[in-house]
Design a protein around this motif. Structure first.
Motif, mmCIF file in Angstrom:
data_model
loop_
_atom_site.group_PDB
_atom_site.id
_atom_site.type_symbol
_atom_site.label_atom_id
_atom_site.label_comp_id
_atom_site.label_asym_id
_atom_site.label_seq_id
_atom_site.Cartn_x
_atom_site.Cartn_y
_atom_site.Cartn_z
ATOM 1 N N GLN A 39 19.374 -7.643 -31.270
ATOM 2 C CA GLN A 39 20.598 -8.364 -31.623
ATOM 3 C C GLN A 39 21.694 -7.352 -31.961
ATOM 4 O O GLN A 39 21.431 -6.377 -32.672
ATOM 5 N N PRO A 40 22.921 -7.555 -31.488
ATOM 6 C CA PRO A 40 24.016 -6.654 -31.879
ATOM 7 C C PRO A 40 24.213 -6.676 -33.395
ATOM 8 O O PRO A 40 23.932 -7.692 -34.053
ATOM 9 N N VAL A 41 24.676 -5.561 -33.959
ATOM 10 C CA VAL A 41 24.912 -5.512 -35.400
ATOM 11 C C VAL A 41 26.079 -6.432 -35.750
ATOM 12 O O VAL A 41 27.025 -6.606 -34.970
ATOM 13 N N GLY A 42 25.995 -7.027 -36.924
ATOM 14 C CA GLY A 42 27.051 -7.916 -37.392
ATOM 15 C C GLY A 42 28.210 -7.135 -37.990
ATOM 16 O O GLY A 42 28.163 -5.903 -38.132
ATOM 17 N N PRO A 43 29.284 -7.835 -38.387
ATOM 18 C CA PRO A 43 30.484 -7.174 -38.898
ATOM 19 C C PRO A 43 30.252 -6.390 -40.184
ATOM 20 O O PRO A 43 30.882 -5.344 -40.391
ATOM 21 N N GLU A 44 29.369 -6.864 -41.061
ATOM 22 C CA GLU A 44 29.132 -6.143 -42.319
ATOM 23 C C GLU A 44 28.432 -4.813 -42.072
ATOM 24 O O GLU A 44 28.808 -3.779 -42.636
ATOM 25 N N ALA A 45 27.409 -4.824 -41.214
ATOM 26 C CA ALA A 45 26.724 -3.573 -40.885
ATOM 27 C C ALA A 45 27.662 -2.645 -40.129
ATOM 28 O O ALA A 45 27.669 -1.427 -40.356
ATOM 29 N N ALA A 46 28.472 -3.196 -39.239
ATOM 30 C CA ALA A 46 29.425 -2.386 -38.481
ATOM 31 C C ALA A 46 30.427 -1.719 -39.415
ATOM 32 O O ALA A 46 30.812 -0.550 -39.204
ATOM 33 N N ALA A 47 30.827 -2.413 -40.467
ATOM 34 C CA ALA A 47 31.771 -1.836 -41.426
ATOM 35 C C ALA A 47 31.144 -0.651 -42.160
ATOM 36 O O ALA A 47 31.814 0.363 -42.405
ATOM 37 N N GLN A 48 29.857 -0.768 -42.510
ATOM 38 C CA GLN A 48 29.161 0.348 -43.142
ATOM 39 C C GLN A 48 29.050 1.540 -42.191
ATOM 40 O O GLN A 48 29.232 2.689 -42.586
ATOM 41 N N LEU A 49 28.766 1.264 -40.921
ATOM 42 C CA LEU A 49 28.687 2.339 -39.931
ATOM 43 C C LEU A 49 30.024 3.040 -39.790
ATOM 44 O O LEU A 49 30.095 4.277 -39.749
ATOM 45 N N ASP A 50 31.103 2.266 -39.709
ATOM 46 C CA ASP A 50 32.431 2.861 -39.562
ATOM 47 C C ASP A 50 32.786 3.732 -40.763
ATOM 48 O O ASP A 50 33.433 4.777 -40.613
ATOM 49 N N ALA A 51 32.360 3.314 -41.950
ATOM 50 C CA ALA A 51 32.704 4.045 -43.163
ATOM 51 C C ALA A 51 31.839 5.285 -43.377
ATOM 52 O O ALA A 51 32.303 6.287 -43.924
ATOM 53 N N ASN A 52 30.585 5.222 -42.923
ATOM 54 C CA ASN A 52 29.608 6.231 -43.339
ATOM 55 C C ASN A 52 29.064 7.144 -42.248
ATOM 56 O O ASN A 52 28.383 8.118 -42.561
#
Length: 453
Positions: free
Chosen positions: A131-144
């Protein structure tokens, strides 16, 4: 225990070698722990918000065992505490794609799986499991995370995975007392390594503990030599099977590896002993027995520290480490990683991905040792000693300048299956290091079948 568990990434950072030369061979603080909050948790407030999931039950599958599994379970316990969900760890077997396929065919896939190979992630997407990552996980990836680590978790531009764990797999750990007794210093070149091995073995302590029963360790031996000797361009070509395993560069690398594997007196237990030794034992037998251990050195990644912790040796004092010696112009650095992927379209699976992409989760396991996170928001002070702290700092400093472990890029049938493909061919090579041509022919036949070209 599996590769990094890592999984297994090839990093071409000068920073790692520099950090290794500066700090890896002698770290004054040894196993000293940094100050922690209550019950070993971070003193800092949580930095990621998670949904409440009372009564939700999740399963997480990975090929981790022993201390690595135990330490990851502490991360899952914190997730349970924050969300109210119940999480069960499901031990997986290699190849994990086959394991997951069986679970999915039976209608019981885990909610999240940690995949130790890029090829496994691609297979999961192609099989329409991921399953593609959701917006919350994507936000963590973008930040970290740096762009390179995010790209490794994407397939054809869509983000499916979170690289929770990384590993520097170009390290040789050594018994300080055994080196001192033999009057040996950490080598910087392959030639110096062979000379040191000769001196160590002549002193009565076999030079190297080789985990030949676990084929993945042998791929790491080959990859380090190949990257340093043939160079990154050839490495990339071989990883994609754009050149054949019968190429002369492979012949040279196997011949070089044979200089070590071909000396039975260099190996703990000789050839038969090496072939029957699994990874955990390869480490523990190197750091027991005082100045007369079963071997003076063991090769593998930063995660070796987890197994050293099962002995009386202390990292930074009794157990020291040096970068894999240069075979060619530059010393190699090969690393690996485990990518978390949701296999169910559930709120709980996405919440766990979000947590695993956060510094909160990584810092829990980093404190336990034998773990390195590619998450740049992780406080380096949480690592338990200077050796692991410097390895982690070098990983972050590398930014996007890295490649992934060669066997992990390959189809699982070639690069990730016990008793088959590259794992089996290199075990046969360990048994008979003089058969370079035969090993090449077997590797090429298996690779051509797996890659379909």
């Amino acid at each position: 225990m599996r590769r990094h568990g890592t999984s297994r990434t090839t990093l071409t950072w000068t920073a790692v070698a520099a950090a290794g030369a500066l700090a890896l061979t002698a770290c004054g603080d040894g196993g000293t722990k940094e100050p922690q909050g209550p019950e070993g948790s971070s003193a800092a407030a949580p930095r990621v918000e998670l949904p409440k999931l009372p009564g939700e039950k999740l399963e997480v599958a990975a090929v981790w065992t022993g201390p690595e599994q135990e330490n990851f379970t502490k991360v899952l316990k914190e997730f349970e505490k924050r969300t109210g969900a119940s999480v069960t760890f499901v031990p997986a077997q290699d190849p994990i794609v086959t394991f997951l396929g069986t679970k999915i065919a039976g209608g019981a896939p885990p909610d999240v799986a940690l995949l130790p190979q890029v090829g496994a992630l691609v297979s999961a997407v192609q099989n329409k499991w991921a399953q593609p990552v959701g917006p919350e996980a994507a936000a963590q990836l973008d930040a970290n995370y740096s762009a390179g680590w995010k790209k490794l978790g994407a397939v054809e531009g869509t983000q499916y995975g979170v690289y929770y764990k990384a590993a520097n797999k170009s390290l040789i750990w050594y018994n300080a007392k055994a080196f001192e007794a033999a009057g040996v210093k950490p080598p910087k070149t392959w030639k110096e390594l062979i000379t040191a091995a000769d001196t160590l073995s002549a002193s009565g302590t076999p030079a190297v503990s080789v985990a030949g029963a676990d084929g993945w360790t042998l791929t790491d031996w080959f990859e380090n030599i190949y990257l340093s000797q043939a160079g990154p361009e050839k490495y990339d070509q071989l990883a994609k099977h754009q050149i054949k395993w019968t190429d002369d560069s492979v012949k040279q690398a196997l011949t070089t590896l044979g200089e070590l594997f071909g000396r039975k007196d260099f190996l703990a237990g000789g050839t038969s002993g090496a072939l029957s030794t699994e990874f955990p034992k390869s480490v523990t037998q190197t750091f027991t027995g005082g100045d007369r251990p079963a071997a003076a050195m063991v090769f593998e990644g930063d995660f070796v520290a987890v197994n050293i912790a099962q002995t009386e040796a202390k990292v930074g004092e009794d157990a020291l480490v040096f970068p894999f010696p240069a075979v060619g112009a530059k010393a190699p650095v090969v690393s690996g990683g485990d990518v978390a992927v949701a296999l169910k379209p559930s709120k709980g699976a996405q919440a766990l991905l979000t947590f695993l992409a956060s510094a909160d989760a990584a810092e829990i396991q980093a404190r336990e040792g034998g773990f390195v996170s590619p998450n740049k928001a992780v406080d380096p002070n949480v690592y338990p000693n200077a050796i692991q702290r410097d390895i982690a700092k070098a990983l972050i400093a590398a930014g996007d300048d890295f490649r992934f472990d060669m066997s992990d890029q390959a189809p699982a049938a070639f690069g990730g299956t016990p008793g088959a493909g590259e794992w089996k061919a290199l075990q046969d090579f360990l048994a008979n290091p003089s058969d370079v041509a035969g090993t090449q022919a077997k590797l090429e036949a298996d690779a051509a079948k797996a890659y379909g070209n």
